[in-house]
Scaffold this active site. Structure first.
Site, PDB file in Angstrom:
ATOM      1  N   TRP A  30      27.270  85.526  55.145  1.00 31.05           N
ATOM      2  CA  TRP A  30      26.573  84.382  54.592  1.00 31.05           C
ATOM      3  C   TRP A  30      27.431  83.128  54.657  1.00 31.05           C
ATOM      4  O   TRP A  30      26.973  82.068  55.069  1.00 31.05           O
ATOM      5  CB  TRP A  30      26.147  84.687  53.167  1.00 31.05           C
ATOM      6  CG  TRP A  30      25.226  83.692  52.505  1.00 31.05           C
ATOM      7  CD1 TRP A  30      25.232  83.354  51.185  1.00 31.05           C
ATOM      8  CD2 TRP A  30      24.141  82.944  53.077  1.00 31.05           C
ATOM      9  NE1 TRP A  30      24.240  82.443  50.901  1.00 31.05           N
ATOM     10  CE2 TRP A  30      23.539  82.182  52.053  1.00 31.05           C
ATOM     11  CE3 TRP A  30      23.609  82.852  54.369  1.00 31.05           C
ATOM     12  CZ2 TRP A  30      22.457  81.327  52.271  1.00 31.05           C
ATOM     13  CZ3 TRP A  30      22.530  82.000  54.589  1.00 31.05           C
ATOM     14  CH2 TRP A  30      21.970  81.250  53.558  1.00 31.05           C
ATOM     15  N   ARG A  51      41.890  86.228  53.240  1.00 25.10           N
ATOM     16  CA  ARG A  51      42.718  86.702  54.355  1.00 25.10           C
ATOM     17  C   ARG A  51      43.106  85.583  55.315  1.00 25.10           C
ATOM     18  O   ARG A  51      43.756  85.829  56.333  1.00 25.10           O
ATOM     19  CB  ARG A  51      41.966  87.801  55.123  1.00 25.10           C
ATOM     20  CG  ARG A  51      41.793  89.089  54.319  1.00 25.10           C
ATOM     21  CD  ARG A  51      41.050  90.145  55.122  1.00 25.10           C
ATOM     22  NE  ARG A  51      39.656  89.759  55.334  1.00 25.10           N
ATOM     23  CZ  ARG A  51      38.691  89.998  54.454  1.00 25.10           C
ATOM     24  NH1 ARG A  51      38.960  90.598  53.314  1.00 25.10           N
ATOM     25  NH2 ARG A  51      37.445  89.635  54.713  1.00 25.10           N
ATOM     26  N   LYS A  98      24.309  84.953  45.001  1.00 26.13           N
ATOM     27  CA  LYS A  98      23.144  85.419  44.244  1.00 26.13           C
ATOM     28  C   LYS A  98      23.543  86.641  43.416  1.00 26.13           C
ATOM     29  O   LYS A  98      23.870  87.682  43.966  1.00 26.13           O
ATOM     30  CB  LYS A  98      22.000  85.764  45.200  1.00 26.13           C
ATOM     31  CG  LYS A  98      21.504  84.565  46.010  1.00 26.13           C
ATOM     32  CD  LYS A  98      20.427  84.935  46.991  1.00 26.13           C
ATOM     33  CE  LYS A  98      19.943  83.703  47.760  1.00 26.13           C
ATOM     34  NZ  LYS A  98      18.894  84.020  48.750  1.00 26.13           N
ATOM     35  N   GLY A 126      17.189  80.262  49.013  1.00 29.58           N
ATOM     36  CA  GLY A 126      15.920  80.221  49.726  1.00 29.58           C
ATOM     37  C   GLY A 126      15.726  81.465  50.556  1.00 29.58           C
ATOM     38  O   GLY A 126      16.557  82.380  50.539  1.00 29.58           O
ATOM     39  N   LYS A 181      15.000  88.461  42.916  1.00 20.97           N
ATOM     40  CA  LYS A 181      14.235  89.085  44.004  1.00 20.97           C
ATOM     41  C   LYS A 181      15.032  90.205  44.667  1.00 20.97           C
ATOM     42  O   LYS A 181      14.440  91.080  45.313  1.00 20.97           O
ATOM     43  CB  LYS A 181      13.787  88.027  45.026  1.00 20.97           C
ATOM     44  CG  LYS A 181      14.894  87.228  45.682  1.00 20.97           C
ATOM     45  CD  LYS A 181      15.560  87.922  46.848  1.00 20.97           C
ATOM     46  CE  LYS A 181      16.788  87.163  47.283  1.00 20.97           C
ATOM     47  NZ  LYS A 181      17.564  87.849  48.337  1.00 20.97           N
ATOM     48  N   SER A 244      17.437  92.912  55.156  1.00 24.38           N
ATOM     49  CA  SER A 244      17.898  92.787  53.776  1.00 24.38           C
ATOM     50  C   SER A 244      18.675  94.026  53.346  1.00 24.38           C
ATOM     51  O   SER A 244      18.176  95.154  53.430  1.00 24.38           O
ATOM     52  CB  SER A 244      16.699  92.585  52.837  1.00 24.38           C
ATOM     53  OG  SER A 244      17.063  92.833  51.496  1.00 24.38           O
ATOM     54  N   ARG A 245      19.873  93.820  52.855  1.00 26.44           N
ATOM     55  CA  ARG A 245      20.694  94.947  52.412  1.00 26.44           C
ATOM     56  C   ARG A 245      20.084  95.618  51.181  1.00 26.44           C
ATOM     57  O   ARG A 245      20.171  96.839  51.021  1.00 26.44           O
ATOM     58  CB  ARG A 245      22.116  94.477  52.130  1.00 26.44           C
ATOM     59  CG  ARG A 245      22.862  94.031  53.381  1.00 26.44           C
ATOM     60  CD  ARG A 245      24.300  93.681  53.082  1.00 26.44           C
ATOM     61  NE  ARG A 245      24.416  92.462  52.299  1.00 26.44           N
ATOM     62  CZ  ARG A 245      24.520  91.240  52.812  1.00 26.44           C
ATOM     63  NH1 ARG A 245      24.490  91.081  54.115  1.00 26.44           N
ATOM     64  NH2 ARG A 245      24.638  90.184  52.033  1.00 26.44           N
ATOM     65  N   ASN A 246      19.475  94.836  50.299  1.00 24.69           N
ATOM     66  CA  ASN A 246      18.852  95.424  49.112  1.00 24.69           C
ATOM     67  C   ASN A 246      17.640  96.266  49.491  1.00 24.69           C
ATOM     68  O   ASN A 246      17.418  97.349  48.932  1.00 24.69           O
ATOM     69  CB  ASN A 246      18.460  94.302  48.148  1.00 24.69           C
ATOM     70  CG  ASN A 246      19.674  93.551  47.636  1.00 24.69           C
ATOM     71  OD1 ASN A 246      20.452  94.066  46.845  1.00 24.69           O
ATOM     72  ND2 ASN A 246      19.858  92.328  48.123  1.00 24.69           N
ATOM     73  N   GLU A 271      23.756  92.872  46.511  1.00 26.73           N
ATOM     74  CA  GLU A 271      23.957  92.305  45.181  1.00 26.73           C
ATOM     75  C   GLU A 271      22.936  92.817  44.171  1.00 26.73           C
ATOM     76  O   GLU A 271      23.182  92.812  42.960  1.00 26.73           O
ATOM     77  CB  GLU A 271      23.891  90.778  45.241  1.00 26.73           C
ATOM     78  CG  GLU A 271      25.013  90.117  46.029  1.00 26.73           C
ATOM     79  CD  GLU A 271      26.355  90.122  45.305  1.00 26.73           C
ATOM     80  OE1 GLU A 271      26.445  90.752  44.222  1.00 26.73           O
ATOM     81  OE2 GLU A 271      27.301  89.504  45.804  1.00 26.73           O
TER      82      GLU A 271
END
Length: 329
Positions: A30, A51, A98, A126, A181, A244-246, A271
């Site tokens: 991101w 790093r 987020k 967004g 969300k 989307s990881r979620n 997250e």
């Protein structure tokens, strides 16, 4: 070109007068994406992570905008480091993280504002899937702040041909839309992982929105914000994309995988996992009904299966679709 650890982070006097400097903290997917977006807008961008070869002091000492894109668990640490160093009085802080802090239940912007009360804080949120933006596909986002001039400065810094930026004056609502969300995205992944169909998913997302609004308005947000890009827009994008990881977490749980195994093989941080834990604790404390989030919580804690979570939601007491009191679930 975006500065990296192998390039100098210092401008000549002539360059400094012709370009505004943005420093992005966090070189994950991101942060790197947002740095590239700012660079497309012909601004001088520095991308920093722990790093990096460059010191944190050297990359923030003359930055007009400092954008934090670190994961939620790293927010308090980076705030402490920046506070110890100090920043110019004109610097605008933009947060693109987020999540909710597990200790205080505060949002990232609240943490930044507490540490830097004399600096404007702007929230960026967004329907922004990083991989699509990296491909230069069109996207839109929101810069939200109680300081309109700061929001406009951040808007100008990141707006380009493929990244349209709007502003509003509800940072907490904008931030919570993007945060809450992620919990619903886990539920959406479960829905698709169980192959429940379009009807079920449409019902889930439609009922999820008032749940998000209940939480948001209880914490001081405007309900209108949740119908914008950072609320409904982000909800639709995140809950309907395997990027989307979620969503991936929910999909994996529906297929019988353990949470530990899913997170181990995930590319980046989901997250929503931490947010769910903090949200449910906060909702219990404030007496806010969050039936969908509560079932996600039970699933993540191993207290129910994906199938049991769906059954629990379908078996809830019958009620009217629209209530006069938004808090009455």
């Amino acid at each position: 070109m975006v500065n990296t650890t192998s390039q100098s982070n210092h401008l000549t006097e002539a360059e400094a007068t012709s370009q505004k400097i943005t420093t992005v903290l966090g070189a994950g997917a991101w942060g790197s994406t947002l740095a590239a977006v700012a660079e497309r807008s012909d601004h001088h961008v520095r991308l920093w992570s722990r790093r990096s070869g460059e010191s944190l002091k050297s990359v923030i000492e003359d930055a007009e905008i400092i954008l934090s894109a670190v994961s939620m668990k790293g927010v308090t640490s980076i705030i402490d480091q920046v506070k110890e160093i100090g920043i110019p009085e004109h610097t605008i802080i933009v947060t693109a993280t987020k999540g909710l802090d597990s200790e205080t239940t505060h949002t990232p912007s609240q943490l930044w504002k507490e540490a830097f009360p004399d600096h404007p804080v702007v929230v960026l949120s967004g329907p922004n899937l990083a991989k699509e933006i990296q491909q230069n596909l069109p996207a839109a986002t929101v810069m939200a702040s109680e300081d309109e001039a700061a929001a406009e400065s951040a808007q100008a810094m990141f707006a380009c041909e493929t990244f349209r930026v709007y502003i509003n004056n509800d940072p907490i609502g904008t931030e919570l839309g993007g945060t809450l969300k992620n919990v619903i995205a886990i539920a959406a992944g479960v829905c698709d992982g169980l192959d429940l169909g379009t009807n079920a998913k449409a019902g889930l997302l439609t009922r999820a929105l008032p749940e998000m609004i209940r939480v948001g308005t209880s914490l001081g947000a405007s309900s209108e914000t949740f119908f914008g890009l950072s609320g409904l827009g982000d909800l639709l994008a995140t809950c309907d994309s395997p990027l989307s990881r979620n969503y991936q977490v929910g999909y994996g749980l529906a297929q019988g995988k353990s949470l530990e195994d899913i997170l181990e093989h995930l590319e980046g941080t989901a997250e929503g996992v931490n947010t769910t834990q903090v949200l449910v604790r906060l909702a219990r404390k404030e007496g806010i009904p969050v039936p969908i989030s509560a079932q996600v919580y039970r699933l993540l804690r191993g207290k129910s299966t994906a199938q049991q979570a769906v059954q629990a939601l379908m078996a809830r007491e019958l009620k009217a679709e629209f209530d006069d009191d938004l808090f009455d679930d």
